[in-house]
Each structure stands twice: as structure tokens, then as C-alpha cells.
Design an enzyme around this catalytic site. Structure first.
Site, PDB file in Angstrom:
ATOM      1  N   ARG A 278       1.013  -1.091   0.125  1.00  0.00           N
ATOM      2  CA  ARG A 278      -0.409   0.026  -0.412  1.00  0.00           C
ATOM      3  C   ARG A 278       0.799   1.269  -0.204  1.00  0.00           C
ATOM      4  O   ARG A 278       0.687   2.089  -0.752  1.00  0.00           O
ATOM      5  CB  ARG A 278      -0.791   0.236   1.081  1.00  0.00           C
ATOM      6  CG  ARG A 278      -1.800  -1.060   1.694  1.00  0.00           C
ATOM      7  CD  ARG A 278      -2.797  -1.100   2.468  1.00  0.00           C
ATOM      8  NE  ARG A 278      -3.464  -2.004   2.519  1.00  0.00           N
ATOM      9  CZ  ARG A 278      -5.192  -2.763   3.052  1.00  0.00           C
ATOM     10  NH1 ARG A 278      -5.848  -1.309   3.253  1.00  0.00           N
ATOM     11  NH2 ARG A 278      -5.095  -3.934   3.372  1.00  0.00           N
ATOM     12  N   GLU A 542     -11.835  -7.852  -6.282  1.00  0.00           N
ATOM     13  CA  GLU A 542     -10.674  -8.522  -7.002  1.00  0.00           C
ATOM     14  C   GLU A 542     -11.620  -8.798  -7.716  1.00  0.00           C
ATOM     15  O   GLU A 542     -11.424  -9.193  -9.235  1.00  0.00           O
ATOM     16  CB  GLU A 542     -10.341  -9.660  -6.446  1.00  0.00           C
ATOM     17  CG  GLU A 542      -9.458  -9.728  -5.166  1.00  0.00           C
ATOM     18  CD  GLU A 542      -9.827  -9.197  -3.716  1.00  0.00           C
ATOM     19  OE1 GLU A 542     -10.845  -8.960  -3.133  1.00  0.00           O
ATOM     20  OE2 GLU A 542      -8.694  -8.815  -2.902  1.00  0.00           O
TER      21      GLU A 542
HETATM   22  C1  DMJ Z   1      -5.758  -5.941  -0.683  1.00  0.00           C
HETATM   23  O1  DMJ Z   1      -4.579  -5.697   0.083  1.00  0.00           O
HETATM   24  C2  DMJ Z   1      -4.741  -6.883  -2.020  1.00  0.00           C
HETATM   25  O2  DMJ Z   1      -5.605  -6.329  -2.777  1.00  0.00           O
HETATM   26  C3  DMJ Z   1      -4.260  -7.798  -1.448  1.00  0.00           C
HETATM   27  O3  DMJ Z   1      -3.448  -8.748  -2.542  1.00  0.00           O
HETATM   28  C4  DMJ Z   1      -5.328  -8.020  -1.127  1.00  0.00           C
HETATM   29  N1  DMJ Z   1      -6.609  -7.840   0.111  1.00  0.00           N
HETATM   30  C5  DMJ Z   1      -6.875  -6.231  -0.296  1.00  0.00           C
HETATM   31  C6  DMJ Z   1      -7.937  -5.933  -1.053  1.00  0.00           C
HETATM   32  O4  DMJ Z   1      -9.245  -7.482  -1.469  1.00  0.00           O
END
Ligand code: DMJ
Length: 643
Positions: A278, A542
Site C-alpha cells: 500500500r 478482486e
Molecule cells: C488488498 O490489500 C490486496 O489486493 C491484497 O492482495 C488482498 N487484499 C486486499 C484487497 O482485498
């Protein structure tokens, strides 16, 4: 002792009970009515008789309408129990298409009208197009046909930037002429959809700005914030989204905060993986998009402060680092790290190494990949969910999932290969083997509609459980196929995309739960079940992420339509009037989805960004031949290949 004589009782003289018994009471009522009738005057009796006769005639005249009406209602009731309706423990999911149409007719009862109006317009794709295996067969046939036409045998090539297509001169590879697709391709207002995403972003941002400025996450219901690392997580995660959406004012105020307020010199524990994807990822991508050195400086600062995590006996990093003290540690209860966490930080550290020309970053993360490549304990390329930081061995062996704790390992195998110019054969081999492992061990079809899904394996036992997190996979498979990997990866991507969409469409709010279970036994009345504890939605990205990839590579507008429905349902059920969006507890209750009072930073960093890119018709807006998205949707450049 003598029984008491009749005279010993107090006699109550009630009419009709005198002779005892229910029948006599009826008789009494009859006699009493007759007495009353006789007491009426002749005129009164004539009037009553006239009214009765008139009522009888009216009843005869309206008989067919009334019976038809009653029959109609009765049919409706019966349909509720028909085979398409789920079993006794769950309420009906979706009416069949003809019933959906009927529900809009004015003759319906007010109760039925109410429940229809309170729901979003949901489209059950399977119900519209026939069963899923037909859909799958159609898709496969289309691909085979196109491959034959194009002479493509081994790999799938999506349309790149094709000037013919831009002028409407060429037929897109994945286009077919089915009525549904024609319907989806009706002229649509892309600009207004892009504006709708911008508005959603502004609404989310306004909430963040009002109630949680400079803090990690907005709590939109209680109009306050929550702190995770205390580093302005949402603000940093959202930087490149604002830039891409053209929200200059918002971007500038965020930039000013980064320049003047953001400091990593803080005595705080951060999670290595989360802060890498992030914060480091967000700063690096913003640097690349804007060319502003401020973001590179900040990226270098956080990157170097995360490095102590790799000081472990095995070189497999600890999960947590204190970025102020430079001390790393595992969680309190274990010396294990999560598999996906130690294998989904590579894109970011490799890019930091390239930009700084400091080899330590790439070396640290490459070492992790090399060790995992060599480890025993995989099953057909699938990895366990934990690894020990002392001895570097897998732990909790025998459990395999593409969901939580393993998901982005698979994503980063492919993406590292792409980032580095498709040269590292080890990464490619591991990726290809893993996808074969998925097909062999985790792929199944649901009943009754044959949705393809990815389940889990626990010590040889298959579980038809699928996390929403797994919905990254259609996009990743499509990206691989676009980069020359086998054509059947694209077929599988399309099938799984359909399933992920159904995880939304089959819920009463049109939003997916966190986890679903698929029915596999014959005679199931529906494909998807949701356990009580799994009904929440965290505004995750996703599915819209994969829709973006599928649309980019196929140009099939149905993927945009699906994303549009999802955005509308986010607006309907998760938007908080005073600002921000909230995760919800219950995707199955449109009347009360029950807000959880949290807006995750990835809603701005990922979900809204992917929706924007999905609705854009410009394949050069973050070209997938120039950038690779990290697992938090931050685009990083594909490295130029040496001449
Ligand atoms: C995000 O922080 C990233 O995509 C991670 O790989 C999975 N979880 C969250 C979103 O769902």
C-alpha cells in the site's frame, strides 16, 4: 357416601345450554334468528330480501374475474415453491426472468410490488442465457473458431492497440454475434460512467477528509477514524487513483500533506506486506505517473526502514517491523510468516532497487523466491499457507488454497516474470505448474448450473469453499494469456469471471459475500450457499480488477456492464450520506445490510481505480504492455529489455 342430588347444585339457566351440548346451542341460535326475523316489519323484511337478491346477481356477474384473479394469486404462491427456489433454510434468491417482468405489472399485490421495488435490478446471467455449460461451450467454441481463423494454436493473443479497431475497421478477436453481446454493445455513455466513478471517489474522499484526514482509515458511520499504522494509509493508497481520475485539486491537497506531514520516523509496528503493497507501492507508482521526486524520496525512506524484516535466521522475513526503531519481529503467537505476505513484496522492492541502483532490495526479495522454489511440501505447484522464519520450512502443511494467505503468491509469480521482461524461467515454470495444480486439485463445477470454481484442499479432502479474494485469478490468468501463455488460461479466466460475477448477482444486494460455498451434489436447487458468518462485504476489488483485465483483452462490453451493476450496488448499499462508503455485514439483506463502519483504504486504492479503468475505452490509460499492477493496484513499469 351418597352422591349429591341434582337439587344440591345452583342451577344457571343459560339459553341453549339448558339441554346441554354444542348442537343444541346452534339450534338455539337458529331459533333466536327466526324469532328476530319475525319481529321485523314487512317493509324491513322486503328491503333485506331485495339487498340479498342484488348481491347474488352481482356475484354471478363478476364470477370469472374474481376466480381468475384468485387463480393468478394462487399460481404466484405455487411458484414460490418451484424447483428454482432454494431449499427451506434460505429465502428465494432471484425470480425467473418472466416473473421478474410480471413483478412490475400493476395487478400484483402491493406486498409483492414493495419487495420488488426495494431490490436492485439484478440480472441472473445463467438464467438469461440457459445453463452455464452452454455458456462455457459457447465461449470455448468461439475461441477455437477464432484460433482457427487466425491460425493461433498455442497461445492466446488479445487485441493490443490496433488502429483498425479504433476506426471500427477490424473485428475484435473475442467478439461474437450472440444477441446478448449485441445488446451489451449498444452505444453507451462511457464518459458518464467515468464521471460516476469520479463522483464516487469524491464522495469517499470527502468523508475521509472531513473525519479522518491524515489518519489510516475512515469510520464513516461514527464519523471518526481508525489507526492501523498511523501513516495516513488511505491518503497514500489513493494518490495514484486521484492522479488517474484527473482529480487535480484533491491530488494537490494530498501531495501537500505528504510533503509536510508524512513522516516514517515513528515508533510504530507496521506489517511488512501491507505497508509494502500500500505505502511503498503507492509512492512508487505515484512517482512514475507524476515524475514528482517527492514520492520517490518517501518511497526510499519507507523502503529502507522495512529492510530489518529480512534479518532472520532463514532470510524469510518477519511479518512486522518497527520502522522507528529498526527492529522486526514475528507475530506474538508464532514464528511463522504467511506465505502470500513474504512472496508479494517482490515487485515493489525490485523496483525500488532498480530506481536506487541499490542491490540489497532485489537481493532480499529474490532470496525468498529462490528458497520457496526449492522447498518440499508443495503439491503440484500449490504452496502451503505458512512458512517458518527460523528454519525456512513450510508449516501447517497439507492445506492448499488460492484464497487468503496464499493468493498473491501466484499473482506475483506471473507479474515478476512480466516485470523483468519475461526472462526468468524459474518464475514462469512455477506459475505454469501452479495453474496446472489448480486445475488438477482445486477446480470443480457447481450444481445445478455448472459454474467453474476454485475450492480448497485440506489433507486430501476437497472443500467447495471459495473466498472472494480468489476472484483475482481470472484477471491474472487473462494477463498471462495476453503475454503468450496457453490459450486455455483465457478460457478458464472467462469461466471463473462468470462465477465471480454470479457471486454478486445471486445475492439480494447484488454484492458478493466474503466467502461462498458451492453445491456439488446432484439435485441441488442452487449453486451458491453463504454461511451466516461469511455474509460481509469489505468493498473488495478482486472481481472488478478481473473485469478490467477481461475487458481490456477481449473488448467484450458485457464485462463493463457487470462492473456498472456492481458500482451501482456499492452506491445503493454502502454509500454513507455524510461522506464515505462502509463495509457491510450482510449482503443478503437489502433492507438492512448492517454497516460495519469502516472504509478500507483499498476501496480508493483499488476498487474505484479498477472500475475507472474498466469503463475507459482507452487502452493506453495505464497500458498493460507498459505497466504491471502490484497486488494493491499500483502500476509499476515493466522494465525495458536490454537491447
Ligand atoms: C488488498 O490489500 C490486496 O489486493 C491484497 O492482495 C488482498 N487484499 C486486499 C484487497 O482485498
Amino acid at each position: 357416601m351418597q352422591p349429591p342430588s341434582r337439587q344440591d347444585y345452583v342451577s344457571l339457566s343459560l339459553p341453549g345450554l339448558e339441554s346441554g351440548g354444542y348442537n343444541n346451542s346452534k339450534q338455539w341460535r337458529r331459533q333466536s334468528c327466526w324469532r328476530k326475523w319475525k319481529q321485523l316489519s314487512r317493509l324491513q323484511r322486503s328491503l333485506i330480501l331485495c339487498i340479498v337478491v342484488l348481491l347474488f346477481i352481482f356475484g354471478l356477474a363478476t364470477y370469472p374475474t374474481v376466480t381468475e384473479h384468485l387463480r393468478g394469486l394462487g399460481d404466484g404462491e405455487q411458484d414460490t415453491d418451484s424447483k428454482d427456489i432454494p431449499g427451506p433454510t434460505f429465502p428465494p434468491l432471484l425470480p425467473e426472468p418472466d416473473k421478474m417482468a410480471q413483478s412490475a405489472l400493476p395487478e400484483q399485490t402491493s406486498q409483492r410490488k414493495l419487495s420488488t421495488e426495494s431490490r436492485p435490478v439484478l440480472h441472473n446471467h445463467l438464467q438469461r442465457r440457459g445453463n452455464a455449460s452452454e455458456v462455457v461451450a459457447e465461449n470455448k467454441a468461439a475461441v477455437v473458431k477464432e484460433d482457427l481463423e487466425e491460425g493461433v494454436t498455442g497461445s492466446w493473443h488479445g487485441p493490443l492497440v490496433d488502429t483498425n479497431q479504433a476506426t471500427g475497421g477490424a473485428k475484435s478477436k473475442e467478439k461474437d454475434d450472440s444477441p446478448d453481446d449485441q445488446e451489451a454493445k449498444l452505444p453507451q455513455d462511457s464518459a458518464s460512467r467515468l464521471e460516476e466513478v469520479r463522483q464516487a471517489f469524491r464522495h469517499a474522499w470527502n468523508g475521509y477528509k472531513q473525519f479522518s484526514w491524515g489518519h489510516d482509515e475512515l469510520r464513516p458511520i461514527s464519523k471518526t477514524y481508525s489507526e492501523w499504522f498511523g501513516l495516513g494509509l488511505t491518503l497514500i493508497d489513493a494518490l495514484d487513483t486521484m492522479w488517474l481520475l484527473g482529480l487535480k485539486e484533491e491530488f494537490e491537497e494530498a501531495r501537500a500533506w505528504v510533503a509536510t506531514e508524512l513522516t516514517f520516523d515513528k515508533n510504530v509496528d507496521v506489517n511488512l506486506f501491507e505497508s509494502t503493497i500500500r505505502i511503498l507501492g503507492g509512492l512508487l507508482s505515484t512517482y512514475h505517473l507524476t515524475g514528482d521526486a517527492l514520492f520517490l524520496d518517501k518511497a526510499k525512506d519507507i523502503g529502507s526502514r522495512l529492510m530489518p524484516a529480512f534479518n532472520t535466521p532463514s532470510k524469510i522475513p518477519y511479518s512486522d517491523v518497527n520502522i522507528g526503531k529498526g527492529i522486526a519481529h514475528p507475530p506474538r503467537w508464532t514464528s511463522d510468516s504467511t506465505l502470500s505476505e513474504v512472496t508479494s513484496i517482490q515487485l515493489e522492492f525490485r523496483e525500488l532497487g532498480r530506481l536506487t541502483q541499490d542491490p540489497q532490495y532485489e537481493a532480499a526479495v529474490d532470496e525468498v523466491m529462490k528458497q520457496i522454489h526449492k522447498l518440499d511440501g508443495k503439491q503440484d505447484g500449490l504452496v502451503p499457507m505458512f512458512i517458518n522464519t527460523n528454519n525456512g520450512q513450510f508449516t501447517h502443511q497439507g492445506v492448499y488454497t488460492l484464497g487468503a494467505r496464499a493468493d498473491s503468491y501466484y499473482e506475483y509469480l506471473l507479474k515478476q516474470w512480466i516485470q523483468g521482461g519475461k526472462k526468468d524461467h524459474q518464475l514462469l515454470e512455477d506459475y505454469l505448474q501452479a495453474i496446472e495444480g489448480v486445475k488438477k486439485n482445486l477446480l470443480q463445477k457447481s450444481s445445478p448450473h455448472g459454474l467453474t470454481f476454485v475450492g480448497e484442499l485440506s489433507h486430501g479432502q476437497f472443500s467447495p469453499k471459495m473466498d472472494h479474494l480468489v476472484c483475482f485469478l481470472p484477471g491474472t490468468l487473462a494477463l498471462g494469456a495476453h503475454n503468450g501463455l496457453p490459450a486455455d488460461h483465457m478460457d478458464l479466466a472467462k469461466e471463473l469471471m462468470e462465477t465471480c460475477y454470479q457471486m454478486y448477482v445471486q445475492m439480494e444486494t447484488g454484492l458478493s459475500p466474503e466467502i461462498v460455498h458451492f453445491n456439488m451434489h446432484e439435485g441441488s436447487t442452487r449453486d451458491i450457499e453463504v454461511k451466516l458468518a461469511d455474509r460481509h462485504n469489505l468493498l473488495r476489488p478482486e472481481t472488478v480488477e478481473s473485469l478490467f483485465y477481461l475487458y481490456r483483452f477481449t473488448e467484450d462490453h458485457k464485462y463493463q456492464e457487470w462492473g456498472w451493476e456492481i458500482l451501482q450496488n456499492f452506491n445503493k448499499y454502502t454509500k454513507v450520506p455524510s461522506g464515505g462508503y462502509t463495509s457491510i455485514n450482510n449482503v443478503r439483506d437489502p433492507e438492512y445490510p448492517s454497516p460495519r463502519d469502516k472504509m478500507e483504504s483499498f476501496f480508493l486504492g483499488e476498487t474505484l481505480k479498477y472500475l475507472y479503468l474498466l469503463f475507459s475505452h482507452d487502452p493506453d490509460l495505464v497500458s498493460l504492455d507498459q505497466y504491471v499492477f502490484n497486488t494493491e493496484a499500483h502500476p509499476l513499469p515493466i522494465w525495458p529489455t536490454a537491447a
